[in-house]
Each structure stands twice: as structure tokens, then as C-alpha cells.
Design a protein around this motif. Structure first.
Motif, mmCIF file in Angstrom:
data_model
loop_
_atom_site.group_PDB
_atom_site.id
_atom_site.type_symbol
_atom_site.label_atom_id
_atom_site.label_comp_id
_atom_site.label_asym_id
_atom_site.label_seq_id
_atom_site.Cartn_x
_atom_site.Cartn_y
_atom_site.Cartn_z
ATOM 1 N N TYR A 110 0.828 -1.200 0.000
ATOM 2 C CA TYR A 110 0.000 0.000 0.000
ATOM 3 C C TYR A 110 0.867 1.257 0.000
ATOM 4 O O TYR A 110 1.692 1.447 0.895
ATOM 5 N N VAL A 111 0.657 2.094 -1.002
ATOM 6 C CA VAL A 111 1.435 3.319 -1.182
ATOM 7 C C VAL A 111 0.628 4.525 -0.730
ATOM 8 O O VAL A 111 1.073 5.310 0.104
ATOM 9 N N GLU A 112 -0.563 4.689 -1.285
ATOM 10 C CA GLU A 112 -1.490 5.749 -0.866
ATOM 11 C C GLU A 112 -2.869 5.138 -0.682
ATOM 12 O O GLU A 112 -3.285 4.276 -1.474
ATOM 13 N N LEU A 113 -3.582 5.607 0.344
ATOM 14 C CA LEU A 113 -4.892 5.043 0.657
ATOM 15 C C LEU A 113 -5.920 6.145 0.856
ATOM 16 O O LEU A 113 -5.601 7.228 1.361
ATOM 17 N N PRO A 114 -7.177 5.876 0.504
ATOM 18 C CA PRO A 114 -8.233 6.854 0.757
ATOM 19 C C PRO A 114 -8.636 6.840 2.227
ATOM 20 O O PRO A 114 -8.481 5.833 2.924
ATOM 21 N N SER A 115 -9.184 7.934 2.674
ATOM 22 C CA SER A 115 -9.638 7.996 4.071
ATOM 23 C C SER A 115 -10.784 7.026 4.328
ATOM 24 O O SER A 115 -11.059 6.673 5.479
ATOM 25 N N PHE B 130 -14.687 1.069 -2.435
ATOM 26 C CA PHE B 130 -14.647 2.202 -1.509
ATOM 27 C C PHE B 130 -15.216 3.443 -2.169
ATOM 28 O O PHE B 130 -15.223 3.574 -3.400
ATOM 29 N N GLY B 131 -15.687 4.345 -1.343
ATOM 30 C CA GLY B 131 -16.242 5.602 -1.828
ATOM 31 C C GLY B 131 -15.344 6.779 -1.510
ATOM 32 O O GLY B 131 -14.147 6.626 -1.261
ATOM 33 N N GLY B 132 -15.923 7.958 -1.486
ATOM 34 C CA GLY B 132 -15.152 9.168 -1.218
ATOM 35 C C GLY B 132 -14.618 9.793 -2.487
ATOM 36 O O GLY B 132 -15.106 9.552 -3.587
ATOM 37 N N LYS B 133 -13.536 10.566 -2.328
ATOM 38 C CA LYS B 133 -12.956 11.287 -3.456
ATOM 39 C C LYS B 133 -11.484 10.948 -3.683
ATOM 40 O O LYS B 133 -10.874 11.469 -4.624
ATOM 41 N N GLU B 134 -10.917 10.108 -2.822
ATOM 42 C CA GLU B 134 -9.484 9.830 -2.901
ATOM 43 C C GLU B 134 -9.238 8.456 -3.526
ATOM 44 O O GLU B 134 -10.061 7.551 -3.414
ATOM 45 N N ALA B 135 -8.075 8.313 -4.151
ATOM 46 C CA ALA B 135 -7.721 7.077 -4.847
ATOM 47 C C ALA B 135 -6.916 6.151 -3.944
ATOM 48 O O ALA B 135 -6.480 6.530 -2.851
ATOM 49 N N ARG B 136 -6.732 4.946 -4.425
ATOM 50 C CA ARG B 136 -5.984 3.889 -3.730
ATOM 51 C C ARG B 136 -4.871 3.432 -4.663
ATOM 52 O O ARG B 136 -5.126 2.951 -5.761
ATOM 53 N N LEU B 137 -3.615 3.581 -4.236
ATOM 54 C CA LEU B 137 -2.449 3.286 -5.069
ATOM 55 C C LEU B 137 -1.642 2.172 -4.425
ATOM 56 O O LEU B 137 -1.233 2.288 -3.260
ATOM 57 N N THR B 138 -1.426 1.097 -5.167
ATOM 58 C CA THR B 138 -0.748 -0.076 -4.615
ATOM 59 C C THR B 138 0.273 -0.635 -5.600
ATOM 60 O O THR B 138 0.293 -0.286 -6.785
ATOM 61 N N MET B 139 1.094 -1.538 -5.077
ATOM 62 C CA MET B 139 1.926 -2.412 -5.888
ATOM 63 C C MET B 139 1.620 -3.842 -5.451
ATOM 64 O O MET B 139 1.120 -4.060 -4.338
ATOM 65 N N ALA B 140 1.908 -4.786 -6.325
ATOM 66 C CA ALA B 140 1.702 -6.193 -5.982
ATOM 67 C C ALA B 140 2.684 -7.038 -6.774
ATOM 68 O O ALA B 140 3.173 -6.617 -7.833
ATOM 69 N N MET B 141 2.966 -8.216 -6.251
ATOM 70 C CA MET B 141 3.906 -9.105 -6.930
ATOM 71 C C MET B 141 3.606 -10.542 -6.539
ATOM 72 O O MET B 141 2.963 -10.826 -5.528
ATOM 73 N N ASP B 142 4.044 -11.450 -7.384
ATOM 74 C CA ASP B 142 4.062 -12.867 -7.064
ATOM 75 C C ASP B 142 5.507 -13.288 -6.841
ATOM 76 O O ASP B 142 6.431 -12.804 -7.513
ATOM 77 N N VAL C 139 -7.948 -7.627 6.099
ATOM 78 C CA VAL C 139 -6.800 -6.882 6.622
ATOM 79 C C VAL C 139 -7.020 -5.411 6.298
ATOM 80 O O VAL C 139 -7.278 -5.051 5.139
ATOM 81 N N ARG C 140 -6.924 -4.574 7.322
ATOM 82 C CA ARG C 140 -7.032 -3.128 7.133
ATOM 83 C C ARG C 140 -5.685 -2.597 6.649
ATOM 84 O O ARG C 140 -4.678 -2.725 7.326
ATOM 85 N N PRO C 141 -5.641 -2.003 5.458
ATOM 86 C CA PRO C 141 -4.353 -1.554 4.920
ATOM 87 C C PRO C 141 -3.858 -0.273 5.576
ATOM 88 O O PRO C 141 -4.638 0.521 6.106
ATOM 89 N N GLU C 142 -2.556 -0.091 5.529
ATOM 90 C CA GLU C 142 -1.907 1.129 5.987
ATOM 91 C C GLU C 142 -0.801 1.483 4.998
ATOM 92 O O GLU C 142 -0.188 0.588 4.393
ATOM 93 N N PRO C 143 -0.496 2.754 4.792
ATOM 94 C CA PRO C 143 0.608 3.121 3.905
ATOM 95 C C PRO C 143 1.913 2.492 4.377
ATOM 96 O O PRO C 143 2.244 2.532 5.564
ATOM 97 N N GLY C 144 2.631 1.882 3.451
ATOM 98 C CA GLY C 144 3.896 1.227 3.781
ATOM 99 C C GLY C 144 3.746 -0.219 4.193
ATOM 100 O O GLY C 144 4.743 -0.890 4.479
ATOM 101 N N MET C 145 2.527 -0.741 4.220
ATOM 102 C CA MET C 145 2.289 -2.124 4.642
ATOM 103 C C MET C 145 2.403 -3.072 3.451
ATOM 104 O O MET C 145 1.890 -2.804 2.369
ATOM 105 N N LEU C 146 3.086 -4.197 3.673
ATOM 106 C CA LEU C 146 3.157 -5.291 2.706
ATOM 107 C C LEU C 146 2.427 -6.488 3.298
ATOM 108 O O LEU C 146 2.804 -6.980 4.364
ATOM 109 N N VAL C 147 1.374 -6.943 2.638
ATOM 110 C CA VAL C 147 0.637 -8.129 3.062
ATOM 111 C C VAL C 147 1.051 -9.282 2.162
ATOM 112 O O VAL C 147 0.964 -9.179 0.929
ATOM 113 N N LEU C 148 1.523 -10.376 2.757
ATOM 114 C CA LEU C 148 1.933 -11.571 2.029
ATOM 115 C C LEU C 148 0.992 -12.718 2.386
ATOM 116 O O LEU C 148 0.556 -12.838 3.536
#
Length: 465
Positions: free
Chosen positions: A393-398, A449-461, A428-437
Motif C-alpha cells: 500500500y502506497v497511498e490510501l483513501p480515508s 470504496f467511496g469518497g474522493k481519494e484514490a488507492r495506489l498499490t503495488m503487488a507481486m508474485d 486486513v485493514r491496509p496502511e501506507p507502507g504495509m506489505l501483506v503476504l
């Protein structure tokens, strides 16, 4: 005695099939050097460079093969893929057009051209326009009709997709892949009995093929036929014991029948782990690193709509994100590697599908970034060719803190129909800087999710090296 080009190519292909990509690349380079007049050898080198994420070199090499006189549509397709990954979307569009002109029946080129137009515009009719032109000129073309059905599916018109694939499967009753695809679409659209009929036909044609067994198992799960699903899943595992979808389908049967073994493979407490990265060298804090990483990722996202055949809905996905040569993106490997090592070390030994493959040596098998606007989400899915999967998780909406699990990652919700339904069991509730494996065989998706903010992530196998 000199070695023939065919012999050198066969050796390189064998290395590539074994996943020994660096050795395969060396073999293709040797073949191109030994046979400098062979445009085919240059094409093979270009394709391998693309497979390895070396997209600039792949584009240059594909262009060299074309300049040598190679007319193959496949070379234009290699070029188009490379240009997409370097961000030259106009150049990629031109290369896709050239590939389809050279061979209108090259399904991959037609499909990926439609996908590029869709991702740039989010407009189904625009995405289908060049394909429909080629279909009109070549009525009754199975490959083109199949591409159309898939484009309709992935752009959200399931009624039309099912109608198209049923017509095609009826026209070609001996084509096992069409029967399987029809079973898949019908099953996803809630037409269980029709899906069973197509899956049954696939099993008549190819009872020992993985794709037929998967179609049959999926349809049996939707119909509540635990015995049929159990048999299909066990036969899939006999063919491909490390295939994560096969592992998952067996787990679904266990959950359906109340078998305690389900809890052993879907052990959320032991196998789903959230950790937080430290700031990599060059950044004074995690927050500073995430700020720079977010800016670089956003600059690398050129698309308006989701890709075909992936879990993203109402958002964009940038594949092969580590091919972007910017500082924060390149530092991600350093930031996340200790967390992967800690996860693997903490697994311990075991005979289950996750721990029996445990290895301290691992490699990335696909890495991407997803940018979701409000209303976006990941459909529930698994990663068939993985071992470990992840969300960073890089950026998360409120909205993630609103109390309704908006934007959270969830586990256990089946992405295919099942009777009775198999709903989410763990979040799992995400937080900025969290890696879930977590294991690649676990169903996972996200809550819209709603609101006005976006959700920016990375993922890998991750797979064992």
C-alpha cells in the motif's frame, strides 16, 4: 562442425521453458551472432528480451528484424508489446495495426490491440471497431469471433459475451478450448446448467486435459456437486501439483463438505501476514519514500481503464513496474526483500501446498501497480502460477478508516460461483507502507470504496528460485 540455427534455437527454447531465462538469453544471443543474416534469430532474441522486461532493447531488436525484411506478424506483435511497456502507446498502436494487417487471424494481436484501445479510452465500441472491421471482411472467422467474445466479457457486456461464445462453441463442437471458455463465461454469468453442459462436452473431448478438468470442477462447484468437484480437483492436482488454482479448487471442495483440511490450507492466522517496510537507503523516512514512490507510480500509469483478464475493475494497472527506471520504484526491491525473507522464515516446515515449497531462495514472478479511483476494486481471484502473492500500500483513501472495511483486502470470498456460496472470512485493514503476504492459492479481493481519494498499490508474485 558448425551447429545449425535450428539446433541452437531448440537449446534456447528448452532453457526458456525451464525458466532459465538468463541462460536462454545467452543462447539466443549466440544464435543471432552465429547467424547474423537470420532475421528469425533476431526476432527470437527480441521476444526473449521482452519476456525479461528489457523492453527498450526488445523494441530495438524487433525493429532490426523488421528492417532485415522479416514480414511476420509475430515480430510486429513483439514490437507492440515492447512499445507499450516503454510508454510509447501511439507507437504500440501502430505496431498492433501492422501485426493485424500482416495476419488478421493472429488472435493475440487482435486481442491486445482491442485491449490497448480499451485501456486508453474505456470505450467498448472504440475497442471493438478495428476487430469488427476485420470480422466484416472475413465472416465466420472463429479466431476473430473468439476475440470478440472475450473483449465483450472483459469490458462488462456479459449477456453479449455469453451469446457470442455459445454461438461459436455450437459452431465448433469439437474445439475443447471453446467449450471450456463457454463453460467459464456461462458459469460466471450464473447459467449453471448451460455451463455444466459445455464442461461435460469438454470432458468428452479431452478428459485428461487440465483446462477441461478445470471447467468441469468449476461447474460442479456452482451446481453443488461435491463429488464431481472433488474428482476434478484431484485430477487437476495430479497433472499440476503446484498450480495454485488447482490447490484452491480442492480447498473449496473441503470447505463445501466441512472437511477440516480446509482450515489447514486457509490458515489465515499463520499464512496471511502484514508487515511494514523501513525506508530504503536514500530516504530519511518511510513517509518521504512513499511520497516519492507515489509520484513515480502515478507518472508510470498511462491508462484510463482496467486491462483484460485481470482482477482490476474501474481502475488502471501498470504491468512490469520494475522496468520503470526511477529511483523510488527501483528501491522497492530493497525495501520489501527483508519482509519476504521474514515471512518465508516464519512459515516453518510442513507438507501443505505452501510450506512444502518453502525455500530461502526466491524470485519475483510478475510485479505491477494498480491505481483505483473511488468505486474501484479487485474482483476475487487467485494467482495460478504463483507461490506467494502480495499487496503493498502506497497511498490510501480515508474511506479505509470509515468503519465499513472499504478498501480493505479480503480473503476467502470465492471468485467463482459455489453452492452454497463461499463468502469472505478474513480481512486486513491496509496502511501506507504495509506489505501483506499470503499464499497465491487463497481467494483474495478488495472491498469497493467511496469518497474522493484514490488507492495506489503495488503487488507481486513470488516463486521459489
Amino acid at each position: 562442425m558448425s551447429v545449425s540455427l535450428q539446433a541452437m534455437t531448440n537449446q534456447a527454447q528448452a532453457l526458456k521453458s525451464a525458466g532459465r531465462m538468463e541462460e536462454a538469453l545467452s543462447a539466443y544471443e549466440a544464435a543471432a551472432a552465429a547467424w547474423p543474416q537470420s532475421a528469425v534469430a533476431v526476432h527470437n532474441l527480441a521476444a526473449t528480451l521482452g519476456d525479461m522486461g528489457r523492453h527498450e532493447e526488445s523494441a530495438q531488436t524487433a525493429r532490426r528484424a523488421i528492417a532485415m525484411g522479416l514480414k511476420a506478424a509475430e515480430t510486429r506483435l513483439v514490437l507492440a508489446r515492447a512499445l507499450m511497456n516503454t510508454g510509447d502507446l501511439d507507437g504500440a498502436a501502430g505496431a498492433f495495426d501492422a501485426a493485424c494487417a500482416a495476419n488478421p487471424f493472429l488472435s493475440d494481436a487482435q486481442y491486445e490491440r482491442c485491449q490497448l484501445i480499451w485501456m486508453r479510452t474505456g470505450d467498448r465500441s472504440e475497442a471493438l471497431k478495428p476487430l469488427e472491421r476485420d470480422r466484416t471482411a472475413r465472416p465466420g472467422s472463429g479466431p476473430l469471433d473468439f476475440v470478440r467474445a472475450r473483449v465483450l466479457e472483459y469490458t462488462g457486456d456479459m449477456d453479449a459475451a455469453c451469446q457470442a461464445i455459445e454461438a461459436l462453441a455450437s459452431r465448433e463442437p469439437g474445439n475443447v478450448l471453446l467449450q471450456c471458455q463457454a463453460a467459464h463465461m456461462l458459469n460466471q454469468h450464473g447459467r449453471t446448467q448451460a455451463a455444466l453442459a459445455r464442461a461435460r462436452r469438454a470432458m468428452e473431448l479431452a478428459p485428461d486435459q487440465f483446462v477441461a478438468l478445470e471447467a468441469w470442477t468449476n461447474a460442479c462447484l456452482a451446481a453443488g456437486d461435491s463429488a464431481g468437484a472433488r474428482d476434478g480437483a484431484s485430477r487437476m492436482l495430479a497433472l499440476a501439483p503446484d498450480n495454485q488454482q488447482a490447490v484452491n479448487l480442492q480447498a473449496m471442495v473441503w470447505r463445501m463438505t466441512g472437511d477440516a483440511r480446509f482450515g489447514e490450507v486457509y490458515d489465515y492466522d499463520s499464512f496471511v501476514r502484514a508487515q511494514t517496510i523501513d525506508a530504503p537507503p536514500g530516504w530519511s523516512s518511510r513517509a518521504d519514500y512513499l511520497k516519492d514512490l507515489a509520484a513515480e507510480l502515478k507518472a508510470a500509469h498511462p491508462y484510463a481503464a482496467h486491462p483484460f483478464g485481470q482482477s482490476v475493475r474501474h481502475g488502471s494497472q501498470r504491468p512490469d513496474i520494475l522496468s520503470v527506471q526511477t529511483p523510488a520504484i527501483q528501491a522497492f526491491r530493497t525495501a520489501m526483500s527483508p519482509l519476504v525473507d521474514a515471512y518465508i522464515d516464519g512459515l516453518g516446515a510442513g507438507a501443505d501446498p505452501l510450506r512444502r515449497r518453502r525455500s530461502a531462495q526466491w524470485r519475483i514472478h510478475g510485479i505491477w501497480s494498480v491505481w483505483l479511483p473511488p468505486g474501484g476494486f479487485h474482483a476475487d481471484h487467485v494467482h495460478p502460477q504463483g507461490w506467494l502473492s502480495s499487496a503493498f500500500y502506497v497511498e490510501l483513501p480515508s474511506a479505509v478508516d470509515s468503519g465499513g472495511r472499504e478498501g480493505w483486502i479480503r480473503f476467502g470470498e470465492s471468485g467463482i460461483p459455489a453452492a452454497p456460496a463461499q463468502t469472505a472470512q478474513h480481512w486486513v485493514r491496509p496502511e501506507p507502507g504495509m506489505l501483506v503476504l499470503f499464499p497465491s492459492y487463497m481467494w483474495h479481493g478488495t472491498v469497493p470504496f467511496g469518497g474522493k481519494e484514490a488507492r495506489l498499490t503495488m503487488a507481486m508474485d513470488i516463486v521459489p528460485a
